[in-house]
Write a protein that holds these residues in place. Structure first.
Motif, PDB file in Angstrom:
ATOM      1  N   ASP A 126       0.853  -1.190   0.000  1.00 13.46           N
ATOM      2  CA  ASP A 126       0.000   0.000   0.000  1.00 13.46           C
ATOM      3  C   ASP A 126       0.887   1.237   0.000  1.00 13.46           C
ATOM      4  OD1 ASP A 126      -1.751   2.056   0.400  1.00 13.46           O
ATOM      5  OD2 ASP A 126      -2.845   1.110   2.047  1.00 13.46           O
ATOM      6  N   PRO A 127       0.932   1.999  -1.104  1.00 13.34           N
ATOM      7  CA  PRO A 127       1.803   3.186  -1.144  1.00 13.34           C
ATOM      8  C   PRO A 127       1.457   4.222  -0.069  1.00 13.34           C
ATOM      9  CG  PRO A 127       1.017   2.626  -3.339  1.00 13.34           C
ATOM     10  CD  PRO A 127       0.241   1.774  -2.375  1.00 13.34           C
ATOM     11  N   ALA A 128       0.234   4.148   0.476  1.00  9.18           N
ATOM     12  CA  ALA A 128      -0.179   5.096   1.516  1.00  9.18           C
ATOM     13  C   ALA A 128       0.196   4.621   2.916  1.00  9.18           C
ATOM     14  CB  ALA A 128      -1.688   5.327   1.437  1.00  9.18           C
ATOM     15  N   ASN A 129       0.917   3.516   3.008  1.00  5.52           N
ATOM     16  CA  ASN A 129       1.292   2.969   4.312  1.00  5.52           C
ATOM     17  C   ASN A 129       2.035   4.020   5.139  1.00  5.52           C
ATOM     18  OD1 ASN A 129       2.683   1.440   6.414  1.00  5.52           O
ATOM     19  ND2 ASN A 129       2.149  -0.382   5.243  1.00  5.52           N
ATOM     20  N   PRO A 130       1.539   4.340   6.336  1.00  5.67           N
ATOM     21  CA  PRO A 130       2.148   5.438   7.099  1.00  5.67           C
ATOM     22  C   PRO A 130       3.331   5.042   7.966  1.00  5.67           C
ATOM     23  CG  PRO A 130       0.216   4.635   8.250  1.00  5.67           C
ATOM     24  CD  PRO A 130       0.307   3.834   6.974  1.00  5.67           C
ATOM     25  N   VAL A 131       3.620   3.761   8.109  1.00  5.51           N
ATOM     26  CA  VAL A 131       4.654   3.340   9.058  1.00  5.51           C
ATOM     27  C   VAL A 131       5.753   2.505   8.420  1.00  5.51           C
ATOM     28  CG1 VAL A 131       3.437   1.253   9.816  1.00  5.51           C
ATOM     29  CG2 VAL A 131       5.021   2.410  11.387  1.00  5.51           C
ATOM     30  N   ILE A 132       5.491   1.864   7.281  1.00  7.71           N
ATOM     31  CA  ILE A 132       6.522   1.050   6.630  1.00  7.71           C
ATOM     32  C   ILE A 132       7.181   1.874   5.520  1.00  7.71           C
ATOM     33  CG2 ILE A 132       7.044  -1.097   5.440  1.00  7.71           C
ATOM     34  CD1 ILE A 132       6.260  -1.406   8.388  1.00  7.71           C
ATOM     35  N   GLY A 133       6.531   2.066   4.405  1.00  6.04           N
ATOM     36  CA  GLY A 133       7.070   2.952   3.376  1.00  6.04           C
ATOM     37  C   GLY A 133       8.501   2.620   3.000  1.00  6.04           C
ATOM     38  N   VAL A 134       9.414   3.593   3.195  1.00  2.00           N
ATOM     39  CA  VAL A 134      10.808   3.403   2.794  1.00  2.00           C
ATOM     40  C   VAL A 134      11.531   2.388   3.661  1.00  2.00           C
ATOM     41  CG1 VAL A 134      11.074   5.668   1.737  1.00  2.00           C
ATOM     42  CG2 VAL A 134      11.527   5.394   4.183  1.00  2.00           C
ATOM     43  N   ARG A 135      10.906   1.907   4.725  1.00  4.93           N
ATOM     44  CA  ARG A 135      11.532   0.869   5.544  1.00  4.93           C
ATOM     45  C   ARG A 135      11.431  -0.503   4.871  1.00  4.93           C
ATOM     46  NH1 ARG A 135       8.474   1.111  10.958  1.00  4.93           N
ATOM     47  NH2 ARG A 135      10.182  -0.199  11.713  1.00  4.93           N
ATOM     48  N   SER A 136      10.623  -0.611   3.840  1.00  2.02           N
ATOM     49  CA  SER A 136      10.476  -1.851   3.075  1.00  2.02           C
ATOM     50  C   SER A 136      11.411  -1.828   1.879  1.00  2.02           C
ATOM     51  CB  SER A 136       9.032  -1.996   2.599  1.00  2.02           C
ATOM     52  OG  SER A 136       8.915  -3.010   1.608  1.00  2.02           O
ATOM     53  N   PHE A 137      11.874  -3.013   1.475  1.00  5.44           N
ATOM     54  CA  PHE A 137      12.695  -3.102   0.275  1.00  5.44           C
ATOM     55  C   PHE A 137      11.878  -2.813  -0.984  1.00  5.44           C
ATOM     56  CE2 PHE A 137      15.203  -5.939   3.147  1.00  5.44           C
ATOM     57  CZ  PHE A 137      16.404  -5.260   3.083  1.00  5.44           C
ATOM     58  N   GLY A 138      10.542  -2.907  -0.898  1.00  2.61           N
ATOM     59  CA  GLY A 138       9.752  -2.605  -2.080  1.00  2.61           C
ATOM     60  C   GLY A 138       8.380  -3.223  -2.053  1.00  2.61           C
ATOM     61  N   PRO A 139       7.674  -3.181  -3.187  1.00  3.59           N
ATOM     62  CA  PRO A 139       6.273  -3.575  -3.242  1.00  3.59           C
ATOM     63  C   PRO A 139       6.003  -5.000  -3.702  1.00  3.59           C
ATOM     64  CG  PRO A 139       6.821  -2.352  -5.216  1.00  3.59           C
ATOM     65  CD  PRO A 139       8.083  -2.444  -4.407  1.00  3.59           C
ATOM     66  N   THR A 140       7.037  -5.806  -3.966  1.00  2.00           N
ATOM     67  CA  THR A 140       6.802  -7.167  -4.458  1.00  2.00           C
ATOM     68  C   THR A 140       7.506  -8.191  -3.577  1.00  2.00           C
ATOM     69  OG1 THR A 140       8.711  -7.169  -5.956  1.00  2.00           O
ATOM     70  CG2 THR A 140       6.628  -6.322  -6.828  1.00  2.00           C
ATOM     71  N   ALA A 141       6.896  -9.372  -3.489  1.00  2.00           N
ATOM     72  CA  ALA A 141       7.399 -10.409  -2.588  1.00  2.00           C
ATOM     73  C   ALA A 141       8.800 -10.873  -2.974  1.00  2.00           C
ATOM     74  CB  ALA A 141       6.434 -11.598  -2.577  1.00  2.00           C
ATOM     75  N   ASP A 142       9.034 -11.098  -4.265  1.00  7.17           N
ATOM     76  CA  ASP A 142      10.347 -11.607  -4.688  1.00  7.17           C
ATOM     77  C   ASP A 142      11.461 -10.634  -4.340  1.00  7.17           C
ATOM     78  OD1 ASP A 142       9.158 -13.872  -5.648  1.00  7.17           O
ATOM     79  OD2 ASP A 142       9.274 -13.305  -7.770  1.00  7.17           O
ATOM     80  N   LEU A 143      11.229  -9.352  -4.625  1.00  6.85           N
ATOM     81  CA  LEU A 143      12.231  -8.337  -4.329  1.00  6.85           C
ATOM     82  C   LEU A 143      12.531  -8.289  -2.837  1.00  6.85           C
ATOM     83  CD1 LEU A 143      13.908  -5.823  -5.299  1.00  6.85           C
ATOM     84  CD2 LEU A 143      11.881  -4.463  -4.749  1.00  6.85           C
ATOM     85  N   VAL A 144      11.485  -8.236  -2.027  1.00  7.55           N
ATOM     86  CA  VAL A 144      11.680  -8.137  -0.580  1.00  7.55           C
ATOM     87  C   VAL A 144      12.353  -9.397  -0.046  1.00  7.55           C
ATOM     88  CG1 VAL A 144      10.508  -7.905   1.643  1.00  7.55           C
ATOM     89  CG2 VAL A 144       9.764  -6.530  -0.310  1.00  7.55           C
ATOM     90  N   ALA A 145      11.964 -10.565  -0.549  1.00  6.20           N
ATOM     91  CA  ALA A 145      12.568 -11.809  -0.073  1.00  6.20           C
ATOM     92  C   ALA A 145      14.062 -11.851  -0.376  1.00  6.20           C
ATOM     93  CB  ALA A 145      11.861 -13.007  -0.702  1.00  6.20           C
ATOM     94  N   ARG A 146      14.443 -11.473  -1.591  1.00  2.00           N
ATOM     95  CA  ARG A 146      15.864 -11.490  -1.981  1.00  2.00           C
ATOM     96  C   ARG A 146      16.696 -10.618  -1.046  1.00  2.00           C
ATOM     97  NH1 ARG A 146      13.874 -10.699  -7.171  1.00  2.00           N
ATOM     98  NH2 ARG A 146      14.581  -8.508  -7.260  1.00  2.00           N
TER      99      ARG A 146
END
Length: 479
Positions: A126-146
């Motif tokens: 969710d691009p409107a996420n107020p607490v994760i945002g840039v703390r996440s590696f990104g918006p897709t499972a494969d990218l974040v898992a890697r």
């Protein structure tokens, strides 16, 4: 009833505190068996502080949130030496992410810190996420898992335990769990395909700990937040995904759970659900012992099996034991400095449009949106200072939330915004600035919106807040 029940209860607690040195009451509790402590920027964590804790209990699990980027505890005064997760995901070089993780681990090893409450393994759906945002590696499972795996390998390769968070995934929420209970409305199939893969990958990579989030996930448990849900913590994470490491709660004073239950009830319910360590981010002597006594009472009343408490304490001790076994790795990491990796990564993460360049000191207008509650209030935005180093005489104007733009003169204008994609009023201020000054330079330090319209406008996205991200953007503008 076990004679060391009180020690078992203390062993599963990880309190935080206000003081800049270890308070006497905490030192006494460590001598009585307290198993952990969590340090924040307010504590001024360093090796001397940690030594005072270990003097009372050499096996104490000392934890911090040192994600890099906006969430730093050791480098809050000047900003992190490392870009955060989103910047690393934008680059998408897992070898570079592992190098960054290793240097973060190296920094924690220098301070003798046991456990890093990182990385965020949340998929920011969710691009409107107020607490994760840039703390996440990104918006897709494969990218974040890697990149979760690479970060875990980096930190743990430096002899410091990593902790993937916030299980079962905080990325698809529009509410900050510091303030209220978020709900993840996704189906079980979406959760399995989108949110769980990074945690599966972290478990396969040998992550030593996982942090559960204060999230209501009706597809998994329609009544209880994940922190208190046996269906999520035991049936899914333990039995389904096979995780046998330490499971720690997010801070129990967060309103997502604290609005419904007392601290003692949260601790007991979380332990019964399958958690092993209770993070209490702001604790006093009184509240620490209230937590201990609530756990002891629950065991005596048959609400919490003593075997479950003993299992939890053993998993906490296993993290401490693992850390003790990694001394050689930490020694090697201390000698393996990679001082340029943070700035190299920040430079590689920049995305830019337009040809604007600064040849004289600008007016920097900081369009101040609130950072997430996970970010220390003292965290600097940084770009103004970075530009002032390169262009002495750089001036700053601060725009309060939803405030109006200042009048512009003939100086170059740089607008610094954060998470423009989340804030319509920020996008409107950008549009206003472009109308008044078509040559405006916009620097977004968060999840960016589309670059501003106009043939002369310049847009720079750092994809995170850090000292090195600010430096990289300043260099690009003064190139």
């Amino acid at each position: 009833m076990s004679a060391d029940l009180y020690r078992l209860a203390l062993a599963v607690l990880q309190p935080g505190y206000e003081e800049t040195t270890a308070p006497d009451w905490l030192r006494r509790a460590l001598g009585e068996g307290l198993g952990g402590a969590v340090l924040f920027a307010r504590n001024r964590p360093d090796a001397g502080h940690v030594r005072a804790l270990r003097a009372e209990n050499p096996g104490v699990v000392v934890a911090v949130d040192e994600e890099g980027g906006a969430v730093t505890r050791l480098e809050v005064a000047a900003g992190s030496s490392f870009p955060g997760n989103r910047a690393l995901g934008v680059i998408d070089d897992v070898a570079l992410t592992e190098r960054v993780g290793r240097q973060i681990g190296r920094m924690l090893a220098e301070a003798d810190i046991t456990l890093n409450y990182a990385p965020s393994a949340d998929v920011n759906a969710d691009p409107a996420n107020p607490v994760i945002g840039v703390r996440s590696f990104g918006p897709t499972a494969d990218l974040v898992a890697r990149h979760t795996v690479a970060y875990v390998h980096g930190v743990q390769g430096a002899g410091v335990a990593a902790c993937a968070k916030h299980f079962p995934g905080h990325g698809d929420t529009a509410t900050d769990s510091h303030l209220a209970l978020p709900t993840v409305h996704a189906s079980g199939q979406v959760l399995a395909e989108r949110d769980l893969p990074p945690f599966r990958a972290a478990i396969r990579a040998g992550v030593r700990a996982i942090m559960c989030g204060h999230l209501l996930v009706p597809a998994l448990d329609p009544e209880l937040p994940a922190t208190l849900s046996r269906a999520i913590l035991t049936d899914l994470l333990r039995d389904g995904l096979g995780f046998d490491g330490m499971l720690v709660t997010d801070a129990i004073e967060m309103r997502a759970v604290a609005a419904r239950f007392t601290p003692g009830e949260i601790a007991v319910r979380a332990l019964a659900a399958g958690a092993d360590a209770i993070c209490a981010g702001l604790t006093t002597e009184r509240t620490l012992y209230e937590l201990r006594d609530a756990i002891v009472a629950a065991v005596r009343e048959g609400v919490l099996p003593e075997e479950r408490l003993a299992q939890a304490a053993a998993r906490v001790r296993a993290v401490s034991d693992w850390y003790g076994e990694q001394a050689a790795l930490r020694e090697k990491a201390r000698a393996d400095a990679d001082p340029g990796v943070g700035l190299d990564a920040a430079r590689a993460a920049l995305t830019t449009s337009g040809t604007g360049r600064l040849t004289r000191p600008p007016l920097v207008v900081e369009v101040n949106t609130r950072f997430s509650q996970a970010v220390d209030p003292a965290m600097p935005a940084g770009l103004t200072a970075a530009l002032a180093e390169l262009l002495p005489g750089t001036a700053r104007a601060r725009l309060a939330e939803e405030g109006e733009l200042p009048p512009f003169d003939d100086r170059p204008v740089v607008l610094v915004v954060h998470d423009a994609a989340r804030h319509a009023w920020v996008r409107e201020r950008v549009a206003q600035a472009v109308r008044v000054r078509p040559d405006v330079i916009v620097v977004d330090t968060g999840v960016p919106a589309d670059p501003p319209a106009g043939p002369h406008a310049t847009h720079v996205a750092t994809h995170g807040v850090s000292r090195v991200s600010a430096r990289a953007a300043a260099e690009w503008l003064v190139r």
